[in-house]
Design a protein around this motif. Sequence first.
Motif, PDB file in Angstrom:
ATOM      1  N   GLU A   5       0.938  -1.282  -0.057  1.00 39.22           N
ATOM      2  CA  GLU A   5      -0.006   0.079  -0.034  1.00 39.22           C
ATOM      3  C   GLU A   5       0.908   1.393  -0.006  1.00 39.22           C
ATOM      4  O   GLU A   5       1.772   1.258   0.584  1.00 39.22           O
ATOM      5  CB  GLU A   5      -0.986   0.090   1.134  1.00 39.22           C
ATOM      6  CG  GLU A   5      -2.062  -1.176   1.221  1.00 39.22           C
ATOM      7  CD  GLU A   5      -2.950  -0.939   2.363  1.00 39.22           C
ATOM      8  OE1 GLU A   5      -3.449   0.252   2.738  1.00 39.22           O
ATOM      9  OE2 GLU A   5      -3.377  -1.884   2.977  1.00 39.22           O
ATOM     10  N   LYS A   6       0.499   2.361  -0.819  1.00 39.75           N
ATOM     11  CA  LYS A   6       1.284   3.557  -0.763  1.00 39.75           C
ATOM     12  C   LYS A   6       0.966   4.303   0.503  1.00 39.75           C
ATOM     13  O   LYS A   6      -0.273   4.273   1.126  1.00 39.75           O
ATOM     14  CB  LYS A   6       0.699   4.323  -1.896  1.00 39.75           C
ATOM     15  CG  LYS A   6       0.878   3.844  -3.304  1.00 39.75           C
ATOM     16  CD  LYS A   6       0.302   4.763  -4.285  1.00 39.75           C
ATOM     17  CE  LYS A   6       1.425   5.968  -4.508  1.00 39.75           C
ATOM     18  NZ  LYS A   6       0.906   6.751  -5.724  1.00 39.75           N
ATOM     19  N   ARG A   7       1.936   4.910   0.900  1.00 44.27           N
ATOM     20  CA  ARG A   7       1.882   5.754   2.094  1.00 44.27           C
ATOM     21  C   ARG A   7       1.661   7.202   1.919  1.00 44.27           C
ATOM     22  O   ARG A   7       1.123   7.946   2.872  1.00 44.27           O
ATOM     23  CB  ARG A   7       3.143   5.641   2.741  1.00 44.27           C
ATOM     24  CG  ARG A   7       3.343   4.104   3.595  1.00 44.27           C
ATOM     25  CD  ARG A   7       4.732   3.867   4.467  1.00 44.27           C
ATOM     26  NE  ARG A   7       4.832   2.678   4.614  1.00 44.27           N
ATOM     27  CZ  ARG A   7       4.535   2.214   5.688  1.00 44.27           C
ATOM     28  NH1 ARG A   7       3.984   2.958   6.862  1.00 44.27           N
ATOM     29  NH2 ARG A   7       5.053   0.906   6.186  1.00 44.27           N
ATOM     30  N   LEU A   9      -0.232   9.717  -1.112  1.00 43.91           N
ATOM     31  CA  LEU A   9      -0.681   9.895  -2.230  1.00 43.91           C
ATOM     32  C   LEU A   9      -0.827  11.202  -2.862  1.00 43.91           C
ATOM     33  O   LEU A   9      -0.817  12.103  -2.377  1.00 43.91           O
ATOM     34  CB  LEU A   9      -2.432   9.705  -1.803  1.00 43.91           C
ATOM     35  CG  LEU A   9      -2.827   8.416  -0.810  1.00 43.91           C
ATOM     36  CD1 LEU A   9      -4.154   8.230  -0.575  1.00 43.91           C
ATOM     37  CD2 LEU A   9      -2.554   6.957  -1.820  1.00 43.91           C
ATOM     38  N   THR A  10      -1.081  10.852  -4.292  1.00 44.84           N
ATOM     39  CA  THR A  10      -1.177  12.527  -4.956  1.00 44.84           C
ATOM     40  C   THR A  10      -2.598  13.067  -4.667  1.00 44.84           C
ATOM     41  O   THR A  10      -3.625  12.318  -4.129  1.00 44.84           O
ATOM     42  CB  THR A  10      -0.982  12.107  -6.334  1.00 44.84           C
ATOM     43  OG1 THR A  10      -2.134  11.493  -6.769  1.00 44.84           O
ATOM     44  CG2 THR A  10       0.331  11.702  -6.969  1.00 44.84           C
ATOM     45  N   GLU A  13      -5.078  10.921  -6.341  1.00 44.67           N
ATOM     46  CA  GLU A  13      -5.452   9.678  -5.716  1.00 44.67           C
ATOM     47  C   GLU A  13      -6.380   9.759  -4.399  1.00 44.67           C
ATOM     48  O   GLU A  13      -7.013   9.057  -4.307  1.00 44.67           O
ATOM     49  CB  GLU A  13      -4.135   9.101  -5.452  1.00 44.67           C
ATOM     50  CG  GLU A  13      -3.352   8.373  -6.600  1.00 44.67           C
ATOM     51  CD  GLU A  13      -1.931   8.010  -6.302  1.00 44.67           C
ATOM     52  OE1 GLU A  13      -1.401   7.150  -6.906  1.00 44.67           O
ATOM     53  OE2 GLU A  13      -1.323   8.627  -5.140  1.00 44.67           O
ATOM     54  N   LEU A  14      -6.124  10.917  -3.874  1.00 48.02           N
ATOM     55  CA  LEU A  14      -6.769  11.187  -2.599  1.00 48.02           C
ATOM     56  C   LEU A  14      -8.173  11.538  -3.116  1.00 48.02           C
ATOM     57  O   LEU A  14      -8.998  10.857  -2.275  1.00 48.02           O
ATOM     58  CB  LEU A  14      -6.344  12.480  -1.773  1.00 48.02           C
ATOM     59  CG  LEU A  14      -7.038  13.226  -0.882  1.00 48.02           C
ATOM     60  CD1 LEU A  14      -7.076  12.313   0.397  1.00 48.02           C
ATOM     61  CD2 LEU A  14      -6.621  14.524  -0.576  1.00 48.02           C
ATOM     62  N   ALA A  17      -9.685   8.059  -3.737  1.00 49.59           N
ATOM     63  CA  ALA A  17     -10.001   7.299  -2.758  1.00 49.59           C
ATOM     64  C   ALA A  17     -11.165   7.925  -1.837  1.00 49.59           C
ATOM     65  O   ALA A  17     -11.893   7.039  -1.058  1.00 49.59           O
ATOM     66  CB  ALA A  17      -8.675   7.331  -1.705  1.00 49.59           C
ATOM     67  N   LEU A  44       1.655  15.871  -1.750  1.00 50.32           N
ATOM     68  CA  LEU A  44       1.573  14.521  -1.477  1.00 50.32           C
ATOM     69  C   LEU A  44       0.664  14.358  -0.026  1.00 50.32           C
ATOM     70  O   LEU A  44       0.924  15.113   0.781  1.00 50.32           O
ATOM     71  CB  LEU A  44       2.596  13.668  -1.344  1.00 50.32           C
ATOM     72  CG  LEU A  44       3.429  13.608  -2.812  1.00 50.32           C
ATOM     73  CD1 LEU A  44       4.821  12.778  -2.563  1.00 50.32           C
ATOM     74  CD2 LEU A  44       2.721  12.961  -3.749  1.00 50.32           C
ATOM     75  N   ALA A  47      -1.520   8.478   3.464  1.00 50.22           N
ATOM     76  CA  ALA A  47      -2.622   7.726   3.354  1.00 50.22           C
ATOM     77  C   ALA A  47      -3.683   7.772   4.576  1.00 50.22           C
ATOM     78  O   ALA A  47      -4.693   7.697   4.307  1.00 50.22           O
ATOM     79  CB  ALA A  47      -2.002   6.451   2.909  1.00 50.22           C
ATOM     80  N   VAL A  50      -6.931   9.791   4.654  1.00 49.39           N
ATOM     81  CA  VAL A  50      -8.051   9.251   3.956  1.00 49.39           C
ATOM     82  C   VAL A  50      -9.168   8.839   4.868  1.00 49.39           C
ATOM     83  O   VAL A  50     -10.487   9.063   5.004  1.00 49.39           O
ATOM     84  CB  VAL A  50      -7.886   8.341   2.841  1.00 49.39           C
ATOM     85  CG1 VAL A  50      -9.135   7.615   2.395  1.00 49.39           C
ATOM     86  CG2 VAL A  50      -7.348   8.882   1.539  1.00 49.39           C
TER      87      VAL A  50
END
Length: 78
Positions: A5-7, A9-10, A13-14, A17, A44, A47, A50
Amino acid sequence: MADHEKRLLTVKELREALGRDRVSDHTAYALARVYGVRLGKRLLVPAHVVEMVLRGEFDHERVNLEARKRRKWEGGGR
């Protein structure tokens, strides 16, 4: 968090999500400016933000103020 999992996010991506129908571009960028980090030109967001937003555990007033400030600066404020 799983290893894959990415820590960070752009902003795109945010927004994906959180749900593109639930969060505007301005709000996503405001969240990123308040809770994110800038690496070079990239903005960035951790994560965990979210989950924090989905639980409603963020500073609504601060994020709304940041979104309004930016809209006004861009000429979109009324």
